[in-house]
Structure formats: structure tokens, C-alpha cells
Design a protein around this motif. Structure first.
Motif, PDB file in Angstrom:
ATOM      1  N   LEU A   1       0.826  -1.207   0.000  1.00 19.28           N
ATOM      2  CA  LEU A   1       0.000   0.000   0.000  1.00 19.28           C
ATOM      3  C   LEU A   1       0.866   1.265   0.000  1.00 19.28           C
ATOM      4  CD1 LEU A   1      -3.170   0.145   2.222  1.00 19.28           C
ATOM      5  CD2 LEU A   1      -1.917   2.207   1.593  1.00 19.28           C
TER       6      LEU A   1
ATOM      7  N   HIS B   1       4.050   1.505  -0.627  1.00 16.25           N
ATOM      8  CA  HIS B   1       4.897   1.432  -1.812  1.00 16.25           C
ATOM      9  C   HIS B   1       4.104   1.944  -3.022  1.00 16.25           C
ATOM     10  CE1 HIS B   1       7.436  -1.472  -4.526  1.00 16.25           C
ATOM     11  NE2 HIS B   1       6.894  -0.537  -5.250  1.00 16.25           N
ATOM     12  N   GLY B   2       2.879   1.506  -3.125  1.00 20.40           N
ATOM     13  CA  GLY B   2       2.050   1.843  -4.282  1.00 20.40           C
ATOM     14  C   GLY B   2       1.750   3.321  -4.377  1.00 20.40           C
ATOM     15  N   ILE B   3       1.604   3.964  -3.231  1.00 24.39           N
ATOM     16  CA  ILE B   3       1.353   5.398  -3.244  1.00 24.39           C
ATOM     17  C   ILE B   3       2.520   6.118  -3.927  1.00 24.39           C
ATOM     18  CG2 ILE B   3       1.206   7.443  -1.767  1.00 24.39           C
ATOM     19  CD1 ILE B   3      -0.507   5.803   0.155  1.00 24.39           C
TER      20      ILE B   3
ATOM     21  N   ILE C   1       2.342   8.070  -7.615  1.00 26.03           N
ATOM     22  CA  ILE C   1       2.657   9.494  -7.659  1.00 26.03           C
ATOM     23  C   ILE C   1       3.783   9.754  -8.666  1.00 26.03           C
ATOM     24  CG2 ILE C   1       3.727  11.357  -6.333  1.00 26.03           C
ATOM     25  CD1 ILE C   1       0.751  10.854  -5.751  1.00 26.03           C
TER      26      ILE C   1
ATOM     27  N   GLN D   1       3.294  16.463   1.450  1.00 25.76           N
ATOM     28  CA  GLN D   1       1.915  15.995   1.416  1.00 25.76           C
ATOM     29  C   GLN D   1       1.841  14.488   1.195  1.00 25.76           C
ATOM     30  OE1 GLN D   1       0.349  18.464  -1.702  1.00 25.76           O
ATOM     31  NE2 GLN D   1      -0.481  19.997  -0.279  1.00 25.76           N
ATOM     32  N   ILE D   2       2.668  14.032   0.309  1.00 24.13           N
ATOM     33  CA  ILE D   2       2.649  12.609  -0.024  1.00 24.13           C
ATOM     34  C   ILE D   2       3.124  11.767   1.158  1.00 24.13           C
ATOM     35  CG2 ILE D   2       3.675  10.862  -1.514  1.00 24.13           C
ATOM     36  CD1 ILE D   2       3.910  13.320  -3.570  1.00 24.13           C
TER      37      ILE D   2
ATOM     38  N   GLU E   1       3.011  12.557   4.261  1.00 28.37           N
ATOM     39  CA  GLU E   1       1.935  12.629   5.245  1.00 28.37           C
ATOM     40  C   GLU E   1       0.812  11.653   4.899  1.00 28.37           C
ATOM     41  OE1 GLU E   1       1.283  13.880   8.212  1.00 28.37           O
ATOM     42  OE2 GLU E   1       3.393  14.521   8.089  1.00 28.37           O
ATOM     43  N   ALA E   2       0.403  11.737   3.643  1.00 29.17           N
ATOM     44  CA  ALA E   2      -0.719  10.905   3.200  1.00 29.17           C
ATOM     45  C   ALA E   2      -0.429   9.431   3.424  1.00 29.17           C
ATOM     46  CB  ALA E   2      -1.033  11.167   1.727  1.00 29.17           C
TER      47      ALA E   2
ATOM     48  N   LYS F   1      -0.590   8.630   7.140  1.00 33.96           N
ATOM     49  CA  LYS F   1      -1.944   8.621   7.660  1.00 33.96           C
ATOM     50  C   LYS F   1      -2.764   7.442   7.139  1.00 33.96           C
ATOM     51  CE  LYS F   1      -4.195  12.360   7.346  1.00 33.96           C
ATOM     52  NZ  LYS F   1      -4.508  13.644   6.664  1.00 33.96           N
ATOM     53  N   ALA F   2      -2.419   7.016   5.945  1.00 33.53           N
ATOM     54  CA  ALA F   2      -3.192   5.920   5.337  1.00 33.53           C
ATOM     55  C   ALA F   2      -3.179   4.667   6.194  1.00 33.53           C
ATOM     56  CB  ALA F   2      -2.667   5.606   3.939  1.00 33.53           C
ATOM     57  N   ILE F   3      -2.115   4.478   6.934  1.00 31.13           N
ATOM     58  CA  ILE F   3      -2.002   3.199   7.663  1.00 31.13           C
ATOM     59  C   ILE F   3      -2.097   3.365   9.188  1.00 31.13           C
ATOM     60  CG2 ILE F   3      -0.740   2.033   5.822  1.00 31.13           C
ATOM     61  CD1 ILE F   3       1.834   2.515   7.400  1.00 31.13           C
ATOM     62  N   LEU F   4      -2.361   4.586   9.625  1.00 34.13           N
ATOM     63  CA  LEU F   4      -2.558   4.768  11.067  1.00 34.13           C
ATOM     64  C   LEU F   4      -3.833   4.061  11.509  1.00 34.13           C
ATOM     65  CD1 LEU F   4      -1.721   8.549  11.781  1.00 34.13           C
ATOM     66  CD2 LEU F   4      -0.290   6.513  12.132  1.00 34.13           C
ATOM     67  N   VAL F   5      -3.862   3.726  12.783  1.00 30.39           N
ATOM     68  CA  VAL F   5      -5.090   3.070  13.269  1.00 30.39           C
ATOM     69  C   VAL F   5      -6.264   4.020  13.121  1.00 30.39           C
ATOM     70  CG1 VAL F   5      -4.097   1.420  14.852  1.00 30.39           C
ATOM     71  CG2 VAL F   5      -4.443   3.781  15.615  1.00 30.39           C
TER      72      VAL F   5
END
Lengths: 180, 180, 180, 180
Positions: free
Chosen positions: C143, C145-147, C151, C169-170, C172-173, C176-180
Motif C-alpha cells: 500500500l 509502496h504503491g502510493i 505518484i 503531502q505525499i 503525510e498521506a 496517515k493511510a495506515i494509522l489506526v
DNA sequence: TATGAATGAGCTTTCATTCAT
DNA sequence: AATGAATGAAAGCTCATTCAT
């Protein structure tokens, strides 16, 4: 057949394909096979037809009663005129008459009017009467025939025009070429 | 290139394929592409080479000092002899000189010896001196050239032999054809 | 190998031929066979080298002592930076990692720096500490890695620039994508 | 076209030949040329068709009236589901979207359903409402799209399963990645 | 070790021919 | 009788690979 002749003239037999013939003639691809078994046959048919047509034209207005000179000139003029009027036929016949593509039987076919015999008989008569030089009659035939063919080829690629004056010069030249 | 010329002579350009060329020339199929980009190119190359070769032969033994008659006969004889010695080249050049397959630039190429110019200058000289009939020089050229070509074609299909006697008759005929 | 990579990038593996490689690399055609048995081998070698190079870059400046957040960002930034600096390598790796052209063994090779393991261990640590969401660690890896990959692809076709602000931004994103 | 897609998936465009396509599709070699002028054209046609198909699937069940969250998830789920249901199409589109093999016009074609615009409008709406982070909309698009693609690629090589639970995690992750 | 001309298997493509409609 | 989509043998051509130099 007309489409075939046109295409051969425009692009050379080399690059005439059946699909080009179909398109040009506006017929379906299968239709042609109701009339010709294969490609060779249609080319042969075009060749035969052209030869027939030329044969007719070569003897047009030929009268056995006319003088030798007049008969000779008539034959030469007819050939020249045929070449001028039907360049596609003339060139096609010329190139295929000596090509391996045309079988010897077809090459040596006699047309309905026996034009070849007519020319040969004029030559032989001229030789008997001591007007024409003694030489193998076929060689003589080939010689006067060749003059016309060659002149026409130059004309086709617009090396020169062929008006009344040039035509008379050519007929004279071919006559003088074989005088004794 | 020799294989290509042979095959064209035997079967007509029409049915010369690359695989036949490979086999005849005993080379791998890829090899040819190191030298010629495609089939058209090899045919053009053969044409050019043949034209060069003929150009050389046509002026062999031609001496500007000789008499007009001798020079004329030399040129005609050379052409005839070339046709006798190299029938494949001669026929190939003849058929392609007027075929759409050969581009006009290549068709009108000048050979190294400018043989065309040599012939034309003899014609023009003869006309100036009142020996040859006044006519368009290219037409005159075409005429005497055509006699040879036509005779050769009859010879190739064995209509008649070409011995010393016939050869002299032909040279005579072509000379007389254009006299005043 | 550089020539090979360049050509793959410019025209796609699809149209990279050996002769193009020879010309670009300025070597004789035979030479390459002293180093690579066949075409597949050279592509594989390029792949391996690119993977080694990327592996090095991914762990540059990575210190186990840093905070989880810092280590995560370091790894993501390194990947992004590698893609920005070496677009040819990055794209090549990306397209061949899932292509049937690359054998599974090579696809799954570990680079000298075990960068994959480093990333996975960070993920697992984060999950243990209750910072990252519980999910299959490979899925999580894929996941984030794919971001980056995605991009970069947009960047390569100039959909947008990648300046400091976008980069933050990236990162950060992806955090955040994998935070609980 | 189906045979072509299958073969590309199995062996890579790299090694897809026409003869393989003929055999797989059970058609004569000439037949294909009645429909596609050359190999590139058939690949382009497959690409277009796949794009059309995906475009349809991406907007299935999308209702503008639903909440932003629901619409976002619908789009992401549709993409994921398309990738799961049609792996060959998905991978093919992905690899060719950035390949020099596909011309830019075709690469940037719009599908009949304007799925790209639909996704972008959702992003922009979310940003206007202060739900999504302010960032270049194409970058944002690329980001959420890339998460799906990357997850699918891992799934294709069986790194992990994709069940209801994983799917929900992924949709959540992509939503959270772009929240303010 | 480096070279590049020669190779030929195998590819793409053409086109005369068939045959169901 | 006319059609034209389908065919596949055979053509042109490419390109990875070899090998004598």
C-alpha cells in the motif's frame, strides 16, 4: 479485361494484383472466377484480345490491287496508327511477346486476319521483283516491324511528337531500309 | 545480382522471388539485406550495372577520327554485338527502360561513357553534312536503335541466325534508312 | 547495460533490438556475447543492477535509532527520491517486477541491503506499538509502496510538479493511510 | 482480441506474435488483416476496448445523491472489483498507460462514462468542503488510484488474499490518506 | 578480446483462391 | 450468377546469434 490492361499499363504486370483488378472493375472477387480460372488466364485473354484487335487494324484498308509501295506503306502506317491509338494494347503486346510469361503457342498464334502472312507476302513479292534486298524474310519483317515499335516507344515517353511529317519520314525510312 | 539477372531472364521479373534468388546465389536469406534494402533495390542495381556494362561496350573501338560511315557502323555493330553476347542484359534493359517499375531518374541515367551522346553527335554530324535526312535527332536515334533491338529479339527466339552476312545486311539497312 | 536501459525507456522492451543496443553502445555485435549469453540475460542483468542500485538508495540515511515516524518518512522519501533521480531504473523495475518476462526467482531476489526487510520491520513495529492498523504486513507494504509509485508515474508524464510541498503531502498521506 | 489479451497476459506483449494469435483464436492468418491493418492496431483496439469496459465498471452504481464518503468508497471499490474480476484487462491497461507503445492520444482517451471526470469531481468537492486535504487534484487522484493498483498487483502474485476484511481496510486507508 | 558479415528460423504480411450465402 | 469473408501457402523481411578473422 479492360481494368487488367489499364493496370498493367499503369503499374506493370509485376504489381497488378487481383484485388486491384476487382476494385477497378467494380466486381466482387469471386465473380472473376466464373470467367477465368486464374490470373494467368485473364492475362492471356487480354493478350489474345489485344492481338486480335491489332490484327484487324493492321490490314484495314489493305487492297491487294494497290502497288507494292502503297501496300507496304499501308501496312506500316496501320501499325503506327494502331500504336498511336492504342498505346496500352501495343505496349502490352510488345512486352509480352518475348516474355517467358506468355507460352510459345499463344505467342505464335495467328490472328483472324493473318496479318503476319500478309506482311510476309508483301516482303517476298518485293524481293522476287528485285525491289527489296534479298534477306531472310523473317529478318526483314522483324526489321521494318522494329522500326515502328521503336519509334512508338520514344513517342510514348514524349521524346518527340508524331505528326504527319514525322510519320511520312518514318514510312520512307522503313521503305528505304530494305530496298536493294 | 548475377543470380537475379538469370532468374529475370528465365522466368520474368513477375515470378522472381527472393527465395529463388537466395537459392540460386547460395547465400542465406538475411545476407542480401546487408546490401540491398529490398527487392526493388536489387533490381535497380542490376539495371544500373547492366546499363554501365552496355555503355562501355557500345563505344568500344569507337574512334572520332574514322569516317562517318565507319563510326556509324561501329556503333550499330557494337550494339548488335552486345545484344548477341549478353542477351540477358540486353533484354532486361530493353524491357525495363519503358516499365513503370524503373523510376524515371534511373531510366534516364547517363552511363560513364555517355554512349547516348556519342550516338546523337554522329547523327547530328551526318545531318549537318547533308548525309542523313533532316529529322528530329532523337527520333532518328530511336529508329536505328530500334532496328537493332527488334532484330535481336527475333534472333533470341531463333527466328533466324545472325551470321556475318545477316549482320552486314542489318548495318546496311539501318544506314540506308536514314540517308537523305 | 546503460544503452539497454536507455532504449527500454525510450521505446519499450517490445522494440529494443540487439542491433539498436550495439549501435547505441558503440560495440561490435559479437562483443556482447562475451558478457551475456543472450538477450534475456542482458535484460535480467539490467534488472538486477537496477534493483541493487535502488536497494542501496532506499536505506540511505536510515538509522534504527530514529523515531518510528522519522524512519517511516525516511524510507518513503528515499523511494520517492530514487524515483525522481532515476526514472529509467524506477520505471523499468516497476514494469518488470510483475511481468512474465522476469522469472519469479529474480523478481523475489533480495538486494544487498535487505531493504524490503527493513521496511517490513518498521511496519511490524508500528503495528505492535498500536500505531499502525492491524493488517497483513505485505498488504501494508504494498500500500505505501504503491502510493509512491503511482505518484511518480503521474510526475513522469508531467501531470504535476514534485516540489518540497507536494513531497511532504505525499509522505503525510502515506503515513496517515495506515494509522489506526 | 480476446486471444490477444490472453496472450499478452500470459507471455507479455514482448513475446506475443501474430502466429500465436492466429492459433489461439482459431482463424486463418489472413483473416485478421481484414479487420486490423497490423499488429499495433490490434493491440490498440484491445487497449481501447479494455478502457471502455473499465470505464463502464468504474461508475457502476455510482449515485450523485449519495454522501461523499459513500461515493468515494463506491469508486474505489469499483476499481478494486474491476481489477479482481478482470485481472488481464487491468494489468494490460496499467502497463500500457505509461508505455511508449501507446500513442498519447489513445492513452488520454476519455471513456464513454467519463469516469476520470467523475473521480476528479468527487475529489474537488471534498476539498471544497474542507474534508480532503488541499493538494493538486491530479496528484490526489493519482494517489488513491495508485493505492488500488498497487494492492492489486500484490494480490495477483498471491502475496495476500483479498477478502471483505482486506477490502474494507484498503478503502479506509485510501480515504484516510487524503483527509485533512 | 573485439569484430561484423553471414546466417536462417521465424516473424509479419500479401494475395490468389475458395465457398457458403 | 454474383458476392466477399475467410483462408493459408508463400512471399518479404527482421534480428538474435555464430564464427572466422
Amino acid at each position: 479485361m479492360a481494368a487488367t490492361l489499364d493496370l498493367i499499363h499503369e503499374e506493370g504486370l509485376q504489381s497488378v494484383t487481383f484485388s486491384k483488378i476487382f476494385k477497378r472493375a467494380n466486381v466482387g472477387s469471386g465473380t472473376i472466377y466464373n470467367y477465368f480460372a486464374n490470373k494467368e488466364e485473364i492475362v492471356h485473354a487480354v493478350y489474345k484480345e489485344s492481338r486480335m484487335h491489332m490484327g484487324e487494324c493492321l490490314v484495314k484498308g489493305f487492297t491487294p490491287e494497290a502497288s507494292l509501295y502503297e501496300r507496304f506503306k499501308r501496312l506500316q502506317l496501320n501499325r503506327l496508327q494502331f500504336g498511336i491509338d492504342f498505346p496500352k494494347e501495343y505496349l502490352f503486346i510488345d512486352s509480352f511477346s518475348f516474355s517467358p510469361y506468355i507460352s510459345p503457342e499463344i505467342r505464335n498464334m495467328d490472328d483472324a486476319h493473318n496479318s503476319r502472312e500478309v506482311v510476309l507476302s508483301v516482303i517476298i513479292e518485293g524481293q522476287k521483283n528485285g525491289i527489296f534486298k534479298e534477306m531472310e524474310s523473317h529478318l526483314c519483317h522483324q526489321l521494318i516491324h522494329g522500326i515502328i515499335t521503336s519509334i512508338l516507344k520514344g513517342y510514348y515517353v514524349q521524346k518527340y511528337p508524331l505528326n504527319e511529317i514525322q510519320i511520312q519520314q518514318i514510312l520512307e525510312a522503313s521503305w528505304k531500309a530494305i530496298l536493294v
